[in-house]
Design an enzyme around this catalytic site. Structure first.
Site, mmCIF file in Angstrom:
data_model
loop_
_atom_site.group_PDB
_atom_site.id
_atom_site.type_symbol
_atom_site.label_atom_id
_atom_site.label_comp_id
_atom_site.label_asym_id
_atom_site.label_seq_id
_atom_site.Cartn_x
_atom_site.Cartn_y
_atom_site.Cartn_z
ATOM 1 N N ARG A 100 71.131 12.662 76.014
ATOM 2 C CA ARG A 100 70.605 11.806 74.937
ATOM 3 C C ARG A 100 71.732 11.105 74.169
ATOM 4 O O ARG A 100 71.517 10.077 73.531
ATOM 5 C CB ARG A 100 69.722 12.627 73.997
ATOM 6 N N ASP B 292 69.478 -10.319 62.617
ATOM 7 C CA ASP B 292 68.988 -10.428 63.992
ATOM 8 C C ASP B 292 69.764 -11.591 64.608
ATOM 9 O O ASP B 292 69.504 -12.758 64.317
ATOM 10 C CB ASP B 292 67.476 -10.675 64.001
HETATM 11 C C1 PLP Z 1 62.530 -10.998 71.549
HETATM 12 C C2 PLP Z 1 63.118 -10.857 70.209
HETATM 13 C C3 PLP Z 1 63.170 -9.627 69.582
HETATM 14 C C4 PLP Z 1 62.564 -8.382 70.168
HETATM 15 O O1 PLP Z 1 63.147 -7.974 71.352
HETATM 16 P P1 PLP Z 1 62.326 -7.082 72.401
HETATM 17 O O2 PLP Z 1 63.373 -6.588 73.321
HETATM 18 O O3 PLP Z 1 61.316 -7.992 73.025
HETATM 19 O O4 PLP Z 1 61.672 -5.978 71.628
HETATM 20 C C5 PLP Z 1 63.773 -9.552 68.344
HETATM 21 N N1 PLP Z 1 64.292 -10.647 67.757
HETATM 22 C C6 PLP Z 1 64.247 -11.843 68.331
HETATM 23 C C7 PLP Z 1 64.851 -13.003 67.618
HETATM 24 C C8 PLP Z 1 63.662 -12.003 69.569
HETATM 25 O O5 PLP Z 1 63.599 -13.222 70.124
#
Ligand code: PLP
Length: 398
Positions: free
Chosen positions: A60, A185
């Site tokens: 893990r 993000d």
């Molecule tokens: C797709 C996406 C996510 C989420 O990613 P997943 O791997 O699909 O869970 C988060 N932030 C942005 C900007 C995305 O385009």
């Protein structure tokens, strides 16, 4: 030579391939593991002491397949360490939940990825964490929204679907003046087209599912933290049992090796298609960060080294029938969620006004989001041109 001084293209090829991860083969192989066995107590204690330092301890905690990939992402993003999650959504949830507790207040960008917004409204709320949404272009006025219990400022730049580029350094500076943790993000930039930690970000998140994996066949998320927050992020993800399979880590690491060339081609193709779209009479404006019509374009120019294949465009008008006719019947653009693979994708996104609360969205003008893949842009343009012909037929009521 110190790795920090290397150019990005060289880093992409070389990072995380230290012999301790790769055992000398080019790509660090897949170590499938739960139990690791030790020959002596001393060896076991050594592994325990060095479990965050590339020694296998228990599955893990990861294997050399994971460690090499984590080291590469941490170095590319510019942070102290990277935690892996089974999806981008899990990386976002894991980062927020590692630092927020009941009674805390979160500032979330209004243009956040929709599941991020739903996490705040449907999960964090139930844990007693309150969210205030803010205009992605709020800039220094963010200060007025900070309360004594505000703990995290969450950014996504550019925003999902509507693509507003944020003034990350200004927002981070003000957040830090108030002791907040700044999370970003950073999926659109990928780990190579911006320098989040130099702009003041504390935790940079990637949906590795997108460009890092690059082939639409793995779900994965990464969260990279500064020195200050790395221990807490790593231990929280570990205690919540967040792991990724070694096979997936292998594929993500393999995808990473071609990230630079893929991104450069996505960018080139997307600019060709975007330039063509800009000349179309049906198009109201482009929401491509590299074009002046995109809100926050000046921050793109200042803070990003390149764009990529993902952008949106807004039409002047379009009935539901015309939009349906446009997006259905494409040859190369497929309808589907996600992005970052080698193939082109198209989405007619309606209802944006329902996932905005701090800003208003004019629902009378339809928005289309495209991901421009690695096909020849001439073929993609022909596909869109035929789409506009279908659109006009439907608009004329034929
Ligand atoms: C797709 C996406 C996510 C989420 O990613 P997943 O791997 O699909 O869970 C988060 N932030 C942005 C900007 C995305 O385009």
């Amino acid at each position: 030579m110190r790795e920090k001084s290397l150019k990005t293209a060289t880093k992409i090829v070389s990072l995380g391939r230290d012999k301790k991860y790769s055992k000398g083969v080019i790509n660090p192989p897949v170590f499938r593991a739960s139990t690791i066995v030790f020959d002596s107590l001393e060896e076991m204690r050594f592994a325990a002491r060095n479990k965050h330092n590339g020694e296998m301890f228990y599955g893990r905690r990861g294997t050399p397949t994971h460690f090499g990939f984590q080291a590469a992402i941490a170095e590319l993003e510019g942070g102290a360490g990277t935690a892996l999650y089974p999806s981008g959504a899990a990386a976002i949830a894991g980062s927020l939940m590692a630092f927020l507790k009941s009674g805390d207040h979160l500032l979330m960008v209004d243009s956040a990825y929709e599941p991020t917004r739903d996490l705040c409204d449907k999960v964090l709320k139930g844990y007693g964490i309150e969210t205030t949404y803010y205009d992605p272009l709020i800039g220094k006025d963010i200060a007025a929204l900070i309360r004594p219990n505000t703990k995290v400022l969450f950014l996504e730049s550019p925003g999902s679907i509507t693509m507003e580029v944020q003034d990350v350094p200004t927002l981070a500076r003000i957040a830090h003046e108030h002791g907040l943790i700044v999370m970003l993000d950073n999926t659109w930039a990928s780990p190579i087209n911006s320098r989040p930690f130099e702009m003041g970000v504390d935790i940079s998140i990637q949906a590795a599912t997108k460009y890092i994996v690059g082939h639409s066949d793995v779900m994965m998320g990464t969260a990279t933290a500064s020195e200050q927050y790395w221990d807490q992020l790593r231990e929280h993800s570990y205690l919540l049992g967040q792991t990724t399979s070694a096979d997936d880590a292998y594929l993500a690491a393999r995808g990473l090796r071609t990230l630079g060339v893929r991104m450069a081609q996505h960018e080139k193709n997307a600019l060709a298609v975007a330039n063509w779209l800009q000349s179309r009479p049906e198009v109201d404006h482009l929401r491509h960060p590299a074009f002046p019509s995109c809100p926050g374009h000046e921050f793109f120019k200042r803070d990003f080294s390149a764009s990529n294949g993902l952008f949106s465009f807004v039409l002047k008008e379009g009935t539901a029938e015309a939009m349906t006719a446009f997006v259905e019947g494409m040859h190369h653009f497929k309808m589907g969620f996600s992005w970052g693979g080698y193939e082109s994708l198209i989405l007619w996104v309606s209802g944006i006004q329902n996932i905005r609360s701090a800003t208003r969205w004019d629902a009378s003008k339809p928005l289309i989001r495209v991901h421009i893949g690695l096909e020849d842009p001439e073929d993609l343009i022909a596909d869109l041109e035929a789409g506009f012909a279908r659109y006009h037929e439907a608009m004329a009521g034929k």
